[in-house]
Design a protein around this motif. Structure first.
Motif, short mmCIF file in Angstrom:
data_model
loop_
_atom_site.label_atom_id
_atom_site.label_comp_id
_atom_site.label_asym_id
_atom_site.label_seq_id
_atom_site.Cartn_x
_atom_site.Cartn_y
_atom_site.Cartn_z
N GLU A 213 -0.06 31.91 31.84
CA GLU A 213 0.81 31.18 32.76
C GLU A 213 1.81 30.32 32.00
O GLU A 213 3.00 30.26 32.35
N TYR A 217 5.86 30.95 31.96
CA TYR A 217 6.72 29.86 32.41
C TYR A 217 7.80 29.58 31.38
O TYR A 217 8.99 29.43 31.71
N SER A 220 10.56 32.22 31.10
CA SER A 220 11.48 32.24 32.25
C SER A 220 12.30 30.96 32.37
O SER A 220 13.13 30.85 33.27
N SER A 221 12.09 30.00 31.46
CA SER A 221 12.68 28.67 31.65
C SER A 221 13.59 28.23 30.51
O SER A 221 13.98 27.07 30.46
#
Length: 449
Positions: A213, A217, A220-221
C-alpha cells in the motif's frame, strides 16, 4: 545525520547542498565516516535495543487491537536473532567495497586531442520512506555515504523510538568526520510525505521500504523516479526430478526462516508427477513448522491420501486470490501444474517479478525456467531467501527493485550510481566535422580504461 523538524523544502535544499560536498570527498573520508558510525552503534547497543523494545511493546498492543499487522511487528524487532549483528556487519562490508565514485566505464577518442569518458557519479539526493525496519537507517546511511549520495529518511510512527535513538548515535558519530551532517537527515515532522514527494527539483530518487500500500501510494503521488517493489509474491516450481531431501530443505527455508520477508516463498507450484512422491514429505515438514497449506483440488486430494489422518485434516482449500497474495506469514498456497511452461506462465501472470525458483535435476529445464521467468531474481535449486544484498556480496541494500530500468534486484552501491560524460578537448567545434570538403571526420576509437 541530523534529526530535523524543518520544513520539507528546507530539508531538501540542505540535502542537495550537502550532496554536492559529499560527492567530492575522497574515499578515505567516506570510509572513516562508516568506521565512526560502526563504532558508535556498537557502543550504544543497549540504549538502542531498549528503545526498540519500547516500540515493540506499543506495536504488539496495536496488533492485538487490530490496528497493526503482525508482519510489521516482526520487521520491527531489531533484537531478532542475528539482526543487530547483520546491521553492524553490513556497515563494515560496505566500507570494504570498492569505491563506486569516479569509475571510468568508457573511453573513446573522438578525434586527435578530443577524448570522451563516461564516469560513475552519485545520483544526488535520495528520499527513503520506510515502515518499521529500524535497521534501514544504518543501512541507508552507510550506503549513501559510501556512494556519495545525500539521503532524507522518513520513518513510520511504529518505529519512532528506535530510529530516533539510532539517528542520535549516527549524528554524534558524524560530528567527528568531514561528512556534512545534513547529508543524512531523519525527518521527524509528522504528515510531511506529500510535501516531500512534491520536491522533484531537489530530490532525485524515492526508495520506499514497506507495505505494498505504501509503495503504490508513493508511485501514484510523485513525479520523482521511484525504486522498489510493491509485492513479494515469490514462487517455487517443484519438478519431479528434484532431489527429495533438497526440496524439503530449500522450501522449508524459503517459507519459514523469515515469513514476513519480501523474499519468502508464497506459492508452491507442484508438477503433477510430483504430487504423490515429493509433495507428501514436504507437506509433513511444512506442517511440522506450523505452515498453513492452502491447496488446489489436485494437491489436496494427493495429500489427503498420503498424509497421516491427523495431518490431512488441517489442509485448507485455496481460493484463486491466494495465488495473487503476499501472505507474509506461515501460509503457503499450493497449485498443481502439468509442465514447466505452465509454471512459467503462472509466475509471469500472477507473480510480482521479485524472486522465483525451480527445483529440478534437469539443467535444460532450469535454464528454460531462468530465461523465461520475468523476475528480478530467478534461482535454481536454492532458497528464494537468497535474494538479499548482503548475501549477494553488496554489503547491504537499500531494497529490492522490480523496476525495468536503472537498478533491478537487490540494490547496493552500484544501484545508487549514475554516470556523466566528460570530454577533454582543445578548442574543437562542431562546424569542423562533417562530410563536406575540408571537414574532419570523427575517429570513434575505443580506448582502454
Amino acid at each position: 545525520m541530523s534529526l530535523t523538524n524543518a520544513l520539507p523544502v528546507d530539508a531538501a535544499k540542505a540535502a542537495k547542498s550537502a550532496s554536492h560536498a559529499l560527492a567530492t570527498l575522497p574515499t578515505s573520508a567516506r570510509n572513516d565516516a562508516l568506521t565512526a558510525i560502526h563504532v558508535a552503534l556498537s557502543q550504544s547497543k543497549d540504549e538502542i535495543l531498549a528503545a526498540n523494545a519500547r516500540d515493540l511493546t506499543a506495536a504488539k498492543k496495536a496488533a492485538n487491537d487490530g490496528n497493526l499487522s503482525l508482519s510489521i511487528v516482526s520487521r520491527l524487532d531489531l533484537g531478532k536473532k542475528g539482526k543487530w549483528e547483520d546491521m553492524l556487519k553490513g556497515i563494515l562490508d560496505v566500507r570494504e567495497l570498492e569505491d563506486p565514485v569516479g569509475k571510468v566505464t568508457l573511453r573513446t577518442r573522438l578525434d586527435e586531442g578530443l577524448e570522451l569518458e563516461r564516469v560513475s557519479c552519485p545520483i544526488g539526493v535520495l528520499l527513503i520512506i520506510f515502515e518499521a525496519r529500524p535497521e534501514v537507517i544504518a543501512n541507508i546511511a552507510s550506503l549513501a555515504i559510501k556512494s556519495g549520495n545525500a539521503a532524507i529518511l522518513k520513518g513510520g510512527k511504529e518505529s519512532t523510538e528506535s530510529f530516533v535513538a539510532i539517528s542520535k548515535v549516527i549524528s554524534a558519530a558524524l560530528e567527528s568526520t568531514v561528512v556534512p551532517n545534513t547529508a543524512i537527515q531523519l525527518v521527524t515532522t509528522r504528515d510531511v510525505i506529500p510535501q516531500l514527494l512534491a520536491l522533484d527539483q531537489y530530490i532525485d530518487l524515492v526508495i520506499p521500504r514497506g507495505s505494498n500500500e505504501l509503495v503504490r501510494y508513493i508511485k501514484s503521488s510523485t513525479k520523482i523516479p521511484v525504486l522498489g517493489h510493491a509485492d513479494g509474491i515469490c514462487a517455487i516450481y517443484l519438478e519431479h526430478t528434484a532431489d527429495p531431501e533438497m526440496a524439503v530443505r530449500v522450501i522449508v527455508d524459503s517459507k519459514t526462516s523469515y515469513p514476513a520477508a519480501c523474499n519468502s516463498v508464497e506459492t508452491l507450484l507442484v508438477e503433477q508427477a510430483s504430487l504423490e512422491t515429493l509433495l507428501p514429505p514436504l507437506a509433513e515438514a511444512l506442517l511440522a513448522k506450523g505452515v498453513s497449506l492452502r491447496c488446489d483440488a489436485s494437491s489436496k486430494k494427493a495429500l489427503t491420501a498420503e498424509l497421516s489422518p491427523h495431518s490431512s485434516v488441517i489442509l485448507q482449500d485455496a481460493d484463486e486470490c491466494d495465488f495473487d497474495t503476499e501472505h507474509l506469514s506461515l501460509t503457503l498456497a499450493i497449485k498443481t501444474v502439468s509442465t514447466v511452461t505452465e509454471a512459467i506462465s503462472h509466475i509471469n501472470i500472477h507473480g510480482s517479478h521479485h524472486t522465483d525458483a525451480i527445483l529440478t535435476s534437469s539443467s535444460p529445464l532450469a535454464e528454460q525456467f531462468m530465461s523465461s521467468v520475468d523476475s528480478a531474481g530467478v534461482f535454481w535449486n536454492t532458497s528464494t531467501r537468497m535474494a538479499d544484498g548482503m548475501r549477494f556480496g553488496f554489503g547491504t541494500e537499500v531494497g529490492i527493485s522490480t523496476n525495468k530500468i536503472h537498478a533491478r534486484g537487490p540494490v547496493g552501491l552500484e544501484g545508487l550510481m549514475i554516470y556523466k560524460y566528460k570530454i577533454r578537448g582543445g578548442g574543437q567545434i562542431t562546424a569542423e566535422y562533417g562530410e563536406g570538403s575540408g571537414q574532419r571526420s570523427f575517429k570513434h576509437e575505443k580506448l582502454p580504461f
